[in-house]
Scaffold this motif. Sequence first.
Motif, PDB file in Angstrom:
ATOM      1  N   UNK A  75       0.379  -1.295   0.156  1.00 11.10           N
ATOM      2  CA  UNK A  75       0.167   0.350  -0.026  1.00 11.10           C
ATOM      3  C   UNK A  75       1.271   0.594   0.296  1.00 11.10           C
ATOM      4  N   UNK A  76       2.270   1.057   0.052  1.00 10.31           N
ATOM      5  CA  UNK A  76       2.987   2.459   0.359  1.00 10.31           C
ATOM      6  C   UNK A  76       3.340   2.574  -0.909  1.00 10.31           C
ATOM      7  N   UNK A  77       2.085   3.046  -1.483  1.00  5.80           N
ATOM      8  CA  UNK A  77       2.811   4.063  -2.768  1.00  5.80           C
ATOM      9  C   UNK A  77       1.227   5.255  -3.298  1.00  5.80           C
ATOM     10  N   UNK A  78       1.461   5.877  -4.223  1.00  6.38           N
ATOM     11  CA  UNK A  78       0.553   6.578  -4.506  1.00  6.38           C
ATOM     12  C   UNK A  78      -0.825   6.017  -4.681  1.00  6.38           C
ATOM     13  N   UNK A  79      -2.100   6.218  -3.958  1.00  6.60           N
ATOM     14  CA  UNK A  79      -3.333   6.083  -3.974  1.00  6.60           C
ATOM     15  C   UNK A  79      -3.980   6.305  -4.888  1.00  6.60           C
ATOM     16  N   UNK A  80      -3.588   6.506  -6.159  1.00  7.17           N
ATOM     17  CA  UNK A  80      -4.300   6.953  -7.149  1.00  7.17           C
ATOM     18  C   UNK A  80      -5.853   6.371  -7.285  1.00  7.17           C
ATOM     19  N   UNK A  81      -6.621   6.100  -8.189  1.00  6.90           N
ATOM     20  CA  UNK A  81      -7.687   5.017  -8.518  1.00  6.90           C
ATOM     21  C   UNK A  81      -6.784   3.897  -9.301  1.00  6.90           C
ATOM     22  N   UNK A  82      -6.020   3.725  -9.970  1.00  2.12           N
ATOM     23  CA  UNK A  82      -5.975   2.731 -10.940  1.00  2.12           C
ATOM     24  C   UNK A  82      -5.350   1.352  -9.565  1.00  2.12           C
ATOM     25  N   UNK A  85      -7.860   0.251  -7.009  1.00  2.00           N
ATOM     26  CA  UNK A  85      -8.480  -0.765  -7.532  1.00  2.00           C
ATOM     27  C   UNK A  85      -7.234  -2.255  -7.384  1.00  2.00           C
ATOM     28  N   UNK A  86      -6.465  -2.322  -7.496  1.00  2.00           N
ATOM     29  CA  UNK A  86      -5.191  -3.085  -7.535  1.00  2.00           C
ATOM     30  C   UNK A  86      -5.647  -3.611  -6.286  1.00  2.00           C
ATOM     31  N   UNK A  87      -5.361  -2.762  -5.129  1.00  2.00           N
ATOM     32  CA  UNK A  87      -4.953  -2.272  -3.288  1.00  2.00           C
ATOM     33  C   UNK A  87      -5.301  -3.417  -3.270  1.00  2.00           C
ATOM     34  N   UNK A  88      -7.403  -3.181  -3.481  1.00  2.00           N
ATOM     35  CA  UNK A  88      -8.047  -3.668  -2.568  1.00  2.00           C
ATOM     36  C   UNK A  88      -8.325  -5.478  -3.915  1.00  2.00           C
ATOM     37  N   UNK A 136     -12.112   3.005  11.545  1.00  2.00           N
ATOM     38  CA  UNK A 136     -11.855   4.985  10.971  1.00  2.00           C
ATOM     39  C   UNK A 136     -12.578   5.052   9.753  1.00  2.00           C
ATOM     40  N   UNK A 137     -12.899   6.323   9.191  1.00  2.00           N
ATOM     41  CA  UNK A 137     -13.805   6.879   7.953  1.00  2.00           C
ATOM     42  C   UNK A 137     -12.448   6.461   7.030  1.00  2.00           C
ATOM     43  N   UNK A 138     -11.643   6.716   6.881  1.00  2.00           N
ATOM     44  CA  UNK A 138     -10.991   6.747   5.111  1.00  2.00           C
ATOM     45  C   UNK A 138     -10.492   6.288   4.752  1.00  2.00           C
ATOM     46  N   UNK A 139     -10.032   5.975   3.436  1.00  2.00           N
ATOM     47  CA  UNK A 139     -10.345   4.899   2.296  1.00  2.00           C
ATOM     48  C   UNK A 139      -9.485   3.029   2.471  1.00  2.00           C
TER      49      UNK A 139
END
Length: 303
Positions: A75-82, A85-88, A136-139
């Motif tokens: 998860x230690x990367x820029x949390x772009x939309x793409x 999706x990959x992380x989830x 928490x409430x964040x992504x």
Amino acid sequence: MRVLVSGASGTIGTAVCDALLARGDEVFGLSRDPDRARSTNPTVTWHAWDPANERPPAAAFEQVDGVINLIGENINQRLTDEAKVRIRDSRVRATKNLVDGMLSAAPVPPVLVSQCAVGRYGDHGEALVDEETAPGTDWVAQLCVEWEETAMAAERGGVRVAVIRTAPVLDPEGGLLKELLLPFRLGVGGPLAGGRQYMPWIHRDDQVAMLLWALDNPRAKGPFNATSPQPITNKEFSKALGRALRRPAVVPVPRAALVAMRGEELTDQILASMRIVPRRAQDLGFEFRFGEIDAALRDLLRR
């Protein structure tokens, strides 16, 4: 025991497999590239698995006594939309596929130990956080909630499920500590954005030990915080790492620099204050070998 491990070729997965083998267990690993995994650890029996797109092969579950789930993209990367999706997919979809495979096996493996993350809690300032604390409430927090619920679904098949909410694992071969070693050795390390935020952590050996403890202990059900019982701030951690390396640790890293490197959303995660304690594991008798940061760093950096 016969133990199936997903994420078995990763840093923690490799350490878990080694610990299982050292105590005489038979270990089976799941990997996208079993030939490559076999070349690095031939004592593990490897099965091919594309985690986000399919169930593991039925043969992987044959006569298995327990499953340890360590799958998930970094998860230690820029949390772009793409990236989101990959992380989830690498966590939620992969865990669903794993659980579906378990519940289709005959017999069903009796225990699942599934890794999650302390990111579930979000920023709580100086408040003490344990397993009863609301998410928490964040992504990232909501991702962790969904990830846990997916693993807990195995209970409908009679599986004992333990979810390990893992703090950043200190290991000089990977993760946070590896990333920090170079700047601190060069004398340009220091606290992040003032360093007043509480920073959860766990020694690699304690992380592995808790995973195996949860596998073995019939009372280990539900969530457990895998984090040192002595919470520290980021400033305290920075000073301890400086002491361990015999280098100054006084060069602050401003928030703006983190945003430039990691993006706004991940920076919020990095700077979130989480004063977490492993209450449930300690209540059930788990003992940490490295609860104090100076001893943990001395042990890790002498290897």
